[in-house]
Design a protein around this motif. Structure first.
Motif, PDB file in Angstrom:
ATOM      1  N   PRO A 127       0.838  -1.207   0.000  1.00 47.99           N
ATOM      2  CA  PRO A 127       0.000   0.000   0.000  1.00 47.99           C
ATOM      3  C   PRO A 127       0.867   1.250   0.000  1.00 47.99           C
ATOM      4  O   PRO A 127       1.940   1.286   0.609  1.00 47.99           O
ATOM      5  CB  PRO A 127      -0.806  -0.127   1.299  1.00 47.99           C
ATOM      6  N   ALA A 128       0.401   2.285  -0.680  1.00 52.82           N
ATOM      7  CA  ALA A 128       1.163   3.525  -0.770  1.00 52.82           C
ATOM      8  C   ALA A 128       1.044   4.310   0.527  1.00 52.82           C
ATOM      9  O   ALA A 128      -0.052   4.474   1.081  1.00 52.82           O
ATOM     10  CB  ALA A 128       0.675   4.367  -1.935  1.00 52.82           C
ATOM     11  N   ALA A 129       2.193   4.795   1.014  1.00 52.09           N
ATOM     12  CA  ALA A 129       2.218   5.710   2.152  1.00 52.09           C
ATOM     13  C   ALA A 129       2.047   7.135   1.627  1.00 52.09           C
ATOM     14  O   ALA A 129       2.147   7.376   0.421  1.00 52.09           O
ATOM     15  CB  ALA A 129       3.537   5.559   2.902  1.00 52.09           C
ATOM     16  N   PRO A 130       1.793   8.110   2.495  1.00 56.22           N
ATOM     17  CA  PRO A 130       1.663   9.492   2.024  1.00 56.22           C
ATOM     18  C   PRO A 130       2.943  10.008   1.391  1.00 56.22           C
ATOM     19  O   PRO A 130       4.047   9.661   1.824  1.00 56.22           O
ATOM     20  CB  PRO A 130       1.335  10.277   3.307  1.00 56.22           C
ATOM     21  N   ILE A 131       2.813  10.829   0.364  1.00 53.61           N
ATOM     22  CA  ILE A 131       3.963  11.502  -0.235  1.00 53.61           C
ATOM     23  C   ILE A 131       4.545  12.459   0.798  1.00 53.61           C
ATOM     24  O   ILE A 131       3.801  13.094   1.560  1.00 53.61           O
ATOM     25  CB  ILE A 131       3.528  12.251  -1.509  1.00 53.61           C
ATOM     26  N   PRO A 132       5.883  12.574   0.892  1.00 52.90           N
ATOM     27  CA  PRO A 132       6.466  13.506   1.856  1.00 52.90           C
ATOM     28  C   PRO A 132       5.852  14.887   1.745  1.00 52.90           C
ATOM     29  O   PRO A 132       5.592  15.389   0.646  1.00 52.90           O
ATOM     30  CB  PRO A 132       7.951  13.515   1.455  1.00 52.90           C
ATOM     31  N   ALA A 133       5.615  15.516   2.898  1.00 58.53           N
ATOM     32  CA  ALA A 133       4.882  16.782   2.946  1.00 58.53           C
ATOM     33  C   ALA A 133       5.506  17.851   2.069  1.00 58.53           C
ATOM     34  O   ALA A 133       4.791  18.657   1.450  1.00 58.53           O
ATOM     35  CB  ALA A 133       4.799  17.267   4.397  1.00 58.53           C
ATOM     36  N   ALA A 134       6.842  17.860   1.977  1.00 65.43           N
ATOM     37  CA  ALA A 134       7.520  18.893   1.186  1.00 65.43           C
ATOM     38  C   ALA A 134       7.215  18.774  -0.300  1.00 65.43           C
ATOM     39  O   ALA A 134       7.396  19.736  -1.055  1.00 65.43           O
ATOM     40  CB  ALA A 134       9.027  18.813   1.414  1.00 65.43           C
ATOM     41  N   PHE A 135       6.743  17.599  -0.742  1.00 64.02           N
ATOM     42  CA  PHE A 135       6.457  17.378  -2.163  1.00 64.02           C
ATOM     43  C   PHE A 135       4.963  17.244  -2.446  1.00 64.02           C
ATOM     44  O   PHE A 135       4.560  17.178  -3.607  1.00 64.02           O
ATOM     45  CB  PHE A 135       7.166  16.112  -2.648  1.00 64.02           C
ATOM     46  N   ALA A 136       4.150  17.171  -1.403  1.00 65.51           N
ATOM     47  CA  ALA A 136       2.745  16.802  -1.577  1.00 65.51           C
ATOM     48  C   ALA A 136       1.979  17.769  -2.474  1.00 65.51           C
ATOM     49  O   ALA A 136       1.102  17.347  -3.235  1.00 65.51           O
ATOM     50  CB  ALA A 136       2.065  16.696  -0.217  1.00 65.51           C
ATOM     51  N   ASP A 137       2.278  19.043  -2.403  1.00 68.25           N
ATOM     52  CA  ASP A 137       1.518  20.033  -3.172  1.00 68.25           C
ATOM     53  C   ASP A 137       2.325  20.655  -4.299  1.00 68.25           C
ATOM     54  O   ASP A 137       1.955  21.707  -4.832  1.00 68.25           O
ATOM     55  CB  ASP A 137       1.017  21.139  -2.225  1.00 68.25           C
ATOM     56  N   VAL A 138       3.424  20.015  -4.677  1.00 69.86           N
ATOM     57  CA  VAL A 138       4.273  20.546  -5.744  1.00 69.86           C
ATOM     58  C   VAL A 138       3.652  20.211  -7.095  1.00 69.86           C
ATOM     59  O   VAL A 138       3.280  19.063  -7.360  1.00 69.86           O
ATOM     60  CB  VAL A 138       5.696  19.967  -5.651  1.00 69.86           C
ATOM     61  N   SER A 139       3.523  21.198  -7.957  1.00 69.34           N
ATOM     62  CA  SER A 139       2.966  20.972  -9.292  1.00 69.34           C
ATOM     63  C   SER A 139       4.100  20.810 -10.298  1.00 69.34           C
ATOM     64  O   SER A 139       5.274  20.729  -9.944  1.00 69.34           O
ATOM     65  CB  SER A 139       2.061  22.134  -9.687  1.00 69.34           C
ATOM     66  N   GLY A 140       3.754  20.777 -11.566  1.00 67.77           N
ATOM     67  CA  GLY A 140       4.771  20.606 -12.605  1.00 67.77           C
ATOM     68  C   GLY A 140       5.069  19.147 -12.844  1.00 67.77           C
ATOM     69  O   GLY A 140       4.160  18.348 -13.138  1.00 67.77           O
ATOM     70  N   TRP A 147       3.455   8.538  -7.845  1.00 66.66           N
ATOM     71  CA  TRP A 147       4.508   8.301  -6.841  1.00 66.66           C
ATOM     72  C   TRP A 147       3.872   7.581  -5.660  1.00 66.66           C
ATOM     73  O   TRP A 147       2.951   8.101  -5.027  1.00 66.66           O
ATOM     74  CB  TRP A 147       5.108   9.643  -6.421  1.00 66.66           C
ATOM     75  N   ARG A 148       4.363   6.380  -5.356  1.00 64.75           N
ATOM     76  CA  ARG A 148       3.795   5.572  -4.275  1.00 64.75           C
ATOM     77  C   ARG A 148       4.880   5.194  -3.273  1.00 64.75           C
ATOM     78  O   ARG A 148       5.541   4.148  -3.415  1.00 64.75           O
ATOM     79  CB  ARG A 148       3.152   4.311  -4.828  1.00 64.75           C
ATOM     80  N   PRO A 149       5.133   6.052  -2.269  1.00 65.73           N
ATOM     81  CA  PRO A 149       6.105   5.696  -1.224  1.00 65.73           C
ATOM     82  C   PRO A 149       5.654   4.437  -0.491  1.00 65.73           C
ATOM     83  O   PRO A 149       4.451   4.163  -0.343  1.00 65.73           O
ATOM     84  CB  PRO A 149       6.099   6.911  -0.297  1.00 65.73           C
ATOM     85  N   GLN A 150       6.629   3.682  -0.005  1.00 70.74           N
ATOM     86  CA  GLN A 150       6.341   2.451   0.716  1.00 70.74           C
ATOM     87  C   GLN A 150       6.638   2.627   2.206  1.00 70.74           C
ATOM     88  O   GLN A 150       7.443   3.471   2.601  1.00 70.74           O
ATOM     89  CB  GLN A 150       7.169   1.300   0.149  1.00 70.74           C
ATOM     90  N   ASP A 151       5.979   1.814   3.015  1.00 66.10           N
ATOM     91  CA  ASP A 151       6.259   1.815   4.445  1.00 66.10           C
ATOM     92  C   ASP A 151       7.722   1.446   4.644  1.00 66.10           C
ATOM     93  O   ASP A 151       8.179   0.414   4.136  1.00 66.10           O
ATOM     94  CB  ASP A 151       5.350   0.795   5.134  1.00 66.10           C
ATOM     95  N   PRO A 152       8.492   2.263   5.361  1.00 65.89           N
ATOM     96  CA  PRO A 152       9.928   1.995   5.492  1.00 65.89           C
ATOM     97  C   PRO A 152      10.267   0.793   6.349  1.00 65.89           C
ATOM     98  O   PRO A 152      11.414   0.336   6.354  1.00 65.89           O
ATOM     99  CB  PRO A 152      10.462   3.283   6.137  1.00 65.89           C
ATOM    100  N   GLU A 153       9.287   0.240   7.065  1.00 62.34           N
ATOM    101  CA  GLU A 153       9.577  -0.880   7.959  1.00 62.34           C
ATOM    102  C   GLU A 153      10.156  -2.058   7.175  1.00 62.34           C
ATOM    103  O   GLU A 153       9.601  -2.494   6.164  1.00 62.34           O
ATOM    104  CB  GLU A 153       8.305  -1.313   8.694  1.00 62.34           C
ATOM    105  N   GLY A 154      11.265  -2.578   7.653  1.00 61.08           N
ATOM    106  CA  GLY A 154      11.899  -3.735   7.017  1.00 61.08           C
ATOM    107  C   GLY A 154      12.829  -3.387   5.886  1.00 61.08           C
ATOM    108  O   GLY A 154      13.459  -4.270   5.311  1.00 61.08           O
ATOM    109  N   HIS A 155      12.945  -2.107   5.528  1.00 60.73           N
ATOM    110  CA  HIS A 155      13.833  -1.690   4.452  1.00 60.73           C
ATOM    111  C   HIS A 155      15.056  -0.970   5.024  1.00 60.73           C
ATOM    112  O   HIS A 155      14.943  -0.203   5.981  1.00 60.73           O
ATOM    113  CB  HIS A 155      13.106  -0.757   3.472  1.00 60.73           C
ATOM    114  N   SER A 156      16.205  -1.215   4.436  1.00 59.62           N
ATOM    115  CA  SER A 156      17.434  -0.548   4.871  1.00 59.62           C
ATOM    116  C   SER A 156      17.540   0.862   4.310  1.00 59.62           C
ATOM    117  O   SER A 156      18.392   1.643   4.729  1.00 59.62           O
ATOM    118  CB  SER A 156      18.651  -1.367   4.437  1.00 59.62           C
ATOM    119  N   ALA A 157      16.705   1.188   3.331  1.00 56.29           N
ATOM    120  CA  ALA A 157      16.676   2.519   2.722  1.00 56.29           C
ATOM    121  C   ALA A 157      15.236   2.800   2.296  1.00 56.29           C
ATOM    122  O   ALA A 157      14.394   1.895   2.264  1.00 56.29           O
ATOM    123  CB  ALA A 157      17.616   2.583   1.520  1.00 56.29           C
ATOM    124  N   ALA A 158      14.957   4.063   1.974  1.00 56.14           N
ATOM    125  CA  ALA A 158      13.607   4.425   1.558  1.00 56.14           C
ATOM    126  C   ALA A 158      13.285   3.800   0.199  1.00 56.14           C
ATOM    127  O   ALA A 158      14.151   3.696  -0.674  1.00 56.14           O
ATOM    128  CB  ALA A 158      13.477   5.940   1.485  1.00 56.14           C
TER     129      ALA A 158
END
Length: 258
Positions: A127-140, A147-158
């Motif tokens: 399931p997609a996690a929320p887009i980072p707040a700094a990018f959430a409202d960026v247009s262009g 863009w579908r961020p993943q839950d970072p749990e269990g990952h060594s990197a984002a």
């Protein structure tokens, strides 16, 4: 796909001309282009130049030579180093001067199916996690990307999955490699460890190594940045499609406080 990153313009006897659309606008500055669309366009020109050669791209290296304006540009590709087994091709984007250049190593293909191996196991999209707040409202640019961020749990990197939602040029068919090129520059955002509201961390380049060509339209970047003590950083990423691991990416970062 809806819309495109570039539209063809009359060449007027010179190199092919292209008009960038709003989908190329960078999150850092809406008057300059995000790094991925120029990489995708120049990759398209190299793929077209190499068609029928028996060679395939093993490395793509984008160097951003200056601010790439959201304004008409010219672009061309050429053979830098000819060869039947190994060749280098290059492509360049020019505004008032050269603003971006891609060099590609191409290697002759042969059947190595029996010895093929991947360094990493495939990534399974959750399931997609929320887009980072700094990018959430960026247009262009981000208006044309899923863009579908993943839950970072269990990952060594984002980890994030991406799908480009626009054609590269007009309604031309888009290859999987061009689609990957249209999102791989996002590794810098995926692997960010600094708050973009407090810091600039713009990449000067994107270098992609591919042990196999990508397939499909969806690509995952597992990325992490490192920042040195003197304003220089590096983002490295593993690149996946839905089938599995396809290669690596690396970017040099200019780090500055806002």
């Amino acid at each position: 796909m809806t819309g495109c990153y570039y539209r063809r313009l009359p060449a007027d006897g010179g190199d092919p001309a292209f008009g960038p659309t709003d989908y190329t606008r960078s999150n850092w500055d809406l008057e300059i282009q995000h790094g991925s669309p120029p990489l995708a366009l120049l990759t398209k020109l190299i793929e077209e130049l190499s068609a029928g050669s028996g060679l395939r791209i093993g490395r793509l290296s984008l160097d951003i030579l200056g601010a790439i304006p959201v304004a008409p540009v010219r672009a061309r590709a050429w053979v830098q180093r000819p060869g039947s087994r190994v060749a280098m091709m290059a492509a360049e984007m020019v505004a008032d001067r050269a603003v971006a250049r891609v060099t590609a190593w191409l290697v002759a293909v042969s059947d190595t199916t029996d010895i093929a191996s991947d360094r990493y196991r495939p990534l399974v999209e959750g399931p997609a996690a929320p887009i980072p707040a700094a990018f959430a409202d960026v247009s262009g640019y981000f208006d044309a990307v899923s863009w579908r961020p993943q839950d970072p749990e269990g990952h060594s990197a984002a980890v994030s999955w991406f799908r480009p939602m626009a054609h590269i040029v007009d309604t031309d068919p888009t290859t999987p490699l061009q689609r990957l090129a249209a999102v791989v520059d996002c590794a810098n955002g995926v692997g960010a460890i600094l708050d973009p509201n407090r810091f600039f961390f713009m990449n000067t380049d994107t270098v992609v190594h591919l042990h196999r060509l990508p397939t499909g339209s969806d690509f995952a970047l597992r990325a992490r940045a490192s920042v040195g003590p003197d304003g220089v950083g590096v983002t490295t990423a593993e690149v996946f499609d839905k089938t599995g691991f396809v290669g690596t990416a690396a970017q040099t970062l200019l780090v500055r406080r806002r």
